[in-house]
Design a protein around this motif. Structure first.
Motif, PDB file in Angstrom:
ATOM      1  N   PHE A 241       1.027  -1.321   0.373  1.00 40.96           N
ATOM      2  CA  PHE A 241       0.096   0.308  -0.172  1.00 40.96           C
ATOM      3  C   PHE A 241       0.624   0.959   0.093  1.00 40.96           C
ATOM      4  CE2 PHE A 241      -3.591  -2.617   1.582  1.00 40.96           C
ATOM      5  CZ  PHE A 241      -4.055  -2.676   0.702  1.00 40.96           C
ATOM      6  N   VAL A 242       1.794   0.974   0.264  1.00 44.98           N
ATOM      7  CA  VAL A 242       3.085   2.562   0.437  1.00 44.98           C
ATOM      8  C   VAL A 242       3.429   2.689  -0.900  1.00 44.98           C
ATOM      9  CG1 VAL A 242       5.381   3.319   1.491  1.00 44.98           C
ATOM     10  CG2 VAL A 242       3.294   2.484   2.815  1.00 44.98           C
ATOM     11  N   LEU A 243       3.611   1.112  -1.256  1.00 44.49           N
ATOM     12  CA  LEU A 243       4.622   1.683  -2.709  1.00 44.49           C
ATOM     13  C   LEU A 243       3.558   1.845  -4.004  1.00 44.49           C
ATOM     14  CD1 LEU A 243       7.380   0.719  -4.452  1.00 44.49           C
ATOM     15  CD2 LEU A 243       6.060  -1.715  -5.028  1.00 44.49           C
TER      16      LEU A 243
ATOM     17  N   GLY B 230      -3.593   1.368  -6.821  1.00 47.08           N
ATOM     18  CA  GLY B 230      -3.127   0.149  -7.411  1.00 47.08           C
ATOM     19  C   GLY B 230      -2.278  -0.495  -6.970  1.00 47.08           C
ATOM     20  N   ALA B 231      -2.579  -1.350  -5.659  1.00 44.56           N
ATOM     21  CA  ALA B 231      -1.926  -2.823  -4.673  1.00 44.56           C
ATOM     22  C   ALA B 231      -3.092  -3.506  -5.289  1.00 44.56           C
ATOM     23  CB  ALA B 231      -2.011  -2.439  -3.462  1.00 44.56           C
TER      24      ALA B 231
ATOM     25  N   ILE C 114      -0.074  -8.602  -3.715  1.00 44.47           N
ATOM     26  CA  ILE C 114       0.603  -8.630  -1.831  1.00 44.47           C
ATOM     27  C   ILE C 114       0.814  -9.884  -1.345  1.00 44.47           C
ATOM     28  CG2 ILE C 114      -1.130  -8.575   0.507  1.00 44.47           C
ATOM     29  CD1 ILE C 114      -2.311  -6.311  -0.704  1.00 44.47           C
ATOM     30  N   ALA C 115       0.194 -10.461  -2.202  1.00 43.73           N
ATOM     31  CA  ALA C 115       0.703 -12.617  -1.864  1.00 43.73           C
ATOM     32  C   ALA C 115       2.161 -12.794  -2.064  1.00 43.73           C
ATOM     33  CB  ALA C 115      -0.899 -13.105  -2.718  1.00 43.73           C
ATOM     34  N   ASN C 116       2.252 -11.813  -3.398  1.00 44.26           N
ATOM     35  CA  ASN C 116       3.749 -12.487  -3.869  1.00 44.26           C
ATOM     36  C   ASN C 116       4.666 -11.778  -2.793  1.00 44.26           C
ATOM     37  OD1 ASN C 116       2.534 -13.636  -5.790  1.00 44.26           O
ATOM     38  ND2 ASN C 116       2.624 -11.648  -7.309  1.00 44.26           N
ATOM     39  N   ARG C 117       4.258 -11.010  -2.356  1.00 45.14           N
ATOM     40  CA  ARG C 117       5.380  -9.710  -1.444  1.00 45.14           C
ATOM     41  C   ARG C 117       5.590 -10.868  -0.287  1.00 45.14           C
ATOM     42  NH1 ARG C 117       7.417  -4.938  -0.716  1.00 45.14           N
ATOM     43  NH2 ARG C 117       6.027  -4.049  -2.516  1.00 45.14           N
ATOM     44  N   ALA C 118       4.015 -10.909   0.482  1.00 46.32           N
ATOM     45  CA  ALA C 118       4.003 -12.169   1.621  1.00 46.32           C
ATOM     46  C   ALA C 118       4.432 -13.793   1.144  1.00 46.32           C
ATOM     47  CB  ALA C 118       2.801 -12.797   1.892  1.00 46.32           C
TER      48      ALA C 118
ATOM     49  N   SER D 160       3.234   4.819   9.436  1.00 42.94           N
ATOM     50  CA  SER D 160       2.699   6.111   9.708  1.00 42.94           C
ATOM     51  C   SER D 160       2.506   6.656   8.227  1.00 42.94           C
ATOM     52  CB  SER D 160       4.569   7.153   9.812  1.00 42.94           C
ATOM     53  OG  SER D 160       3.847   8.040  10.476  1.00 42.94           O
ATOM     54  N   ARG D 161       2.904   6.161   6.930  1.00 42.50           N
ATOM     55  CA  ARG D 161       3.103   6.826   5.706  1.00 42.50           C
ATOM     56  C   ARG D 161       1.529   6.298   5.181  1.00 42.50           C
ATOM     57  NH1 ARG D 161       8.842   5.732   5.522  1.00 42.50           N
ATOM     58  NH2 ARG D 161      10.158   8.063   5.390  1.00 42.50           N
ATOM     59  N   ILE D 162       0.959   5.454   5.748  1.00 45.85           N
ATOM     60  CA  ILE D 162       0.104   4.820   4.845  1.00 45.85           C
ATOM     61  C   ILE D 162      -1.386   5.848   6.202  1.00 45.85           C
ATOM     62  CG2 ILE D 162      -2.000   3.528   5.315  1.00 45.85           C
ATOM     63  CD1 ILE D 162       0.407   1.246   4.591  1.00 45.85           C
TER      64      ILE D 162
END
Length: 216
Positions: free
Chosen positions: A34-36, A41-42, A47-51, A115-117
């Motif tokens: 979500f930050v990226l 865009g997410a 997210i699954a790939n990143r996890a 914090s950024r989200i």
């Protein structure tokens, strides 16, 4: 020999641990994504790939991207309240604010993505945070009463508790959310630990002196 009931309980405990571990891994991956990419865009696939989990596993715990985003925000709010549960009427204001500001800065640094989200969600209207605001408002009211009690006790100058808390949040979060700008202005590639310690000390002194806090 282990009984059937004991085996069932052991299996349940193990299953619960796996569930909690998977949820934490997914939430962390979601924060990063979500930050990226932002909310729009997410994707659940990314997210699954990143996890490092199959997409179906993410859907097993979260029905949709909205549900997952809401869970991330809930997690952020829980961390926020857990870390900043201090500020009590019996405290010395100078010590309490110093500890509070230090904790706020350390929290933002340790959870920079969170914090950024949070900041991004607020900037975009905070639609996904509305369900959390009522509880948060109660927390703010409680802390405002503490500050008002310090004023009544003559421990500090009369200040608006809400605007004081807003000021602390804004100044501490700035050093995290806009750290590249701060680093650029002071002529560095990135802020060092010493830079952040100096910033924290500056904010502590500014708030404590600005509020006319008298040492007990």
């Amino acid at each position: 020999m282990q009984s059937s009931a004991a085996k069932v309980q052991q299996t349940a405990v193990k299953s619960s641990r796996v569930r909690q571990k998977n949820i934490q891994v997914i939430l962390q991956a979601a924060e990063d994504e979500f930050v990226l990419s932002g909310f729009k865009g997410a994707s659940i696939r990314d997210i699954a790939n990143r996890a490092g989990l199959p997409k179906a596993n993410v859907h097993y715990y979260f029905n949709s991207k909205v549900d997952l985003y809401s869970a991330v925000l809930s997690h952020i709010m829980e961390l926020w309240e857990a870390v900043f549960s201090g500020l009590n009427k019996e405290d010395d204001p100078a010590s309490a604010f110093r500890q509070y500001i230090q904790a706020k800065m350390q929290y933002c640094l340790a959870h920079a993505n969170a914090s950024r989200i949070f900041s991004s969600e607020i900037i975009h209207g905070g639609q996904h945070l509305k369900e959390h605001f009522e509880h948060f408002k109660a927390w703010i009211k409680e802390k405002s009463l503490v500050i008002e009690s310090w004023v009544q006790q003559g421990k500090m100058d009369p200040v608006d508790p809400l605007h004081l808390l807003f000021t602390i949040w804004a100044t501490t979060q700035y050093y995290v959310d806009y750290s590249p700008q701060v680093a650029c202005v002071i002529g560095k590639e990135a802020l060092s630990e010493e830079d952040l310690e100096a910033a924290t000390e500056h904010l502590c002194n500014l708030i404590i002196k600005g509020c006319g806090i008298r040492s007990s």
